[in-house]
Design an enzyme around this catalytic site. Structure first.
Site, PDB file in Angstrom:
ATOM      1  N   ASP A 189       0.862  -1.145   0.120  1.00 45.45           N
ATOM      2  CA  ASP A 189      -0.018   0.031   0.026  1.00 45.45           C
ATOM      3  C   ASP A 189       0.916   1.326  -0.099  1.00 45.45           C
ATOM      4  OD1 ASP A 189      -1.697   2.124   0.420  1.00 45.45           O
ATOM      5  OD2 ASP A 189      -2.792   1.125   1.957  1.00 45.45           O
ATOM      6  N   LYS A 214      -6.322  10.092  -2.078  1.00 45.67           N
ATOM      7  CA  LYS A 214      -5.370  10.921  -1.383  1.00 45.67           C
ATOM      8  C   LYS A 214      -4.756  11.848  -2.270  1.00 45.67           C
ATOM      9  CE  LYS A 214      -7.218   8.548   2.036  1.00 45.67           C
ATOM     10  NZ  LYS A 214      -6.602   7.259   2.447  1.00 45.67           N
TER      11      LYS A 214
END
Ligand code: PLP
Length: 397
Positions: A189, A214
């Site tokens: 990730d 994000k």
């Protein structure tokens, strides 16, 4: 939705340039700089023969459109030559669950770092457990010690560097070398640093995911996920995406691509402001520790320096021990730092967290209440003034 192409031409450009040029086909876009936002499900075939042969670049909206192709090519150019393709998911968590379902089967064993994003843990403990996959959590600082945890049926190892609350820095190349020697895939990730500052696929990772919600999106206005894979893992991802029917809406695909174009300048500013705020906070009497890998005082600093080319704007602080009411008074006194989940947008955020209740391989006892900060694109002097206000309330409580 899945696409792959040969990024060889783009490799010769520096990465900041590739952010600008990747996935642009001006001719196909009638001269426009950006691709059209294609809202589409049905694609018509001109003849019955074409229909039978499934002839045509695009066949059905779920499998890709000119808009998704542009984004996938831009992300491939960003990831570099190890990247065989980029899959698109409707959220970051969707990218994680799609990846795990694509790779694992009943009877497999999965290793996951203890600092992993909490909903990833919930997915492993919930759905994967129900489907007969066993998960073992490991100390993020385990390094080559992971050897002891690998079993004959360990299919994959999930890492996250750094953990998005606790900021421990796993040694990904060391973990990957051991995992590969045992035939396991490595899944990263990579949301914190993005492929711009951490080239996971070059460091032995097989599948690198982004919560593009994000920094890729960058404006707190989309939910999005991406799955980048090397040649070994890409066929699994293609098949998983096809079978699960995972895709994303065209407006969000377009906004993700728009985010890619400015990722370089935004992330550079998040890095600068983040490090400046972290140093300022480290000198505050109310702060006993700053958890930011770019600070020399951070236990993972050497790994960050070796494996990363920059930092983003997210880090945590440990405050002097005080009751929760003092922390709440601080949060309520802040006006620029908003209280809210997620991060990676243009705005600053502050959120309390506590990993103690759900960690299983390690214990979390930082010595005081913890806050996670996202340093946005505001002027840093204004952010310091805001935190001054917060600390005054913290001290008065
Ligand atoms: C936010 C986040 C995710 C999930 O992304 P969503 O788009 O919110 O589903 C995954 N991993 C990390 C590290 C995150 O911060």
């Amino acid at each position: 939705m899945a696409s792959s192409n040969d990024p060889a031409a783009a490799v010769r450009q520096n990465v900041e340039t590739r952010l600008i040029t990747g996935g642009r086909d001006t001719k196909a876009q009638h001269g426009f700089v950006n691709p059209p936002v294609v809202h589409g499900s049905t694609v018509l075939y001109p003849t019955a023969e074409d229909l039978h042969a499934h002839r045509g670049e695009f066949q059905y909206g779920r499998h890709g459109t000119p808009t998704t192709k542009a984004l996938q090519q831009a992300l491939m150019a960003l990831e570099g030559p190890q990247c065989a393709g980029v899959g698109i998911a409707p959220s970051g968590l969707g990218a994680i669950s799609t990846t795990l379902l694509s790779v694992l089967k009943a009877g497999d064993h999965l290793l996951v770092c203890d600092s992993v994003y909490r909903p990833t843990r919930n997915f492993c403990n919930g759905m994967l457990a129900r489907y007969g996959v066993e998960t073992t959590y490991f100390d993020p600082l385990i390094g080559t010690g992971i050897e002891q945890l690998l079993k004959p049926n360990t299919r994959a190892v999930v890492v996250e560097a750094p953990g998005s609350q606790s900021f421990e820095m796993p040694d990904i190349p060391a973990i990957a070398a051991v995992a590969h020697a045992h035939g396991a895939l490595v899944i990263d990730d990579n949301t914190w640093a993005t492929p711009l500052y951490h080239r996971s696929l070059d460091q032995g990772v097989d599948i690198s995911m982004q919560a593009a919600t994000k920094y890729i999106g960058g404006h707190s206005d989309i939910m999005f996920g991406t799955i980048s894979a090397n040649a070994k893992a890409w066929p699994l991802i293609v098949e998983g995406i096809r079978l699960l029917g995972v895709c994303a809406g065209p407006d969000d695909v377009f906004l993700a691509l728009r985010g890619v174009r400015t990722l370089g300048v935004r992330l550079a500013q998040h890095h600068r402001s983040g490090v400046e705020m972290a140093r300022w906070l480290a000198a505050r009497p109310e702060v006993i520790q700053v958890l930011h890998p770019a600070l020399e005082s951070h236990p993972g600093h050497a790994i960050w320096k070796r494996d990363f080319t920059g930092a983003s704007g997210l880090f945590s602080i440990v405050l002097q021990p005080k009751p929760q009411a003092a922390v709440d008074a601080m949060l309520d006194a802040l006006t620029l730092f908003g209280m809210g989940y997620s991060w990676g947008g243009f705005e600053s955020l502050a959120i309390p967290f506590d990993c103690a209740s759900y960690r299983t391989a390690t214990s979390w006892a930082p010595g005081g209440p913890t806050l996670r900060l996202h340093i946005g694109l505001e002027n840093v002097e204004d952010l310091k003034t805001d935190l001054d206000r917060g600390f005054a309330a913290f001290n008065a409580a």
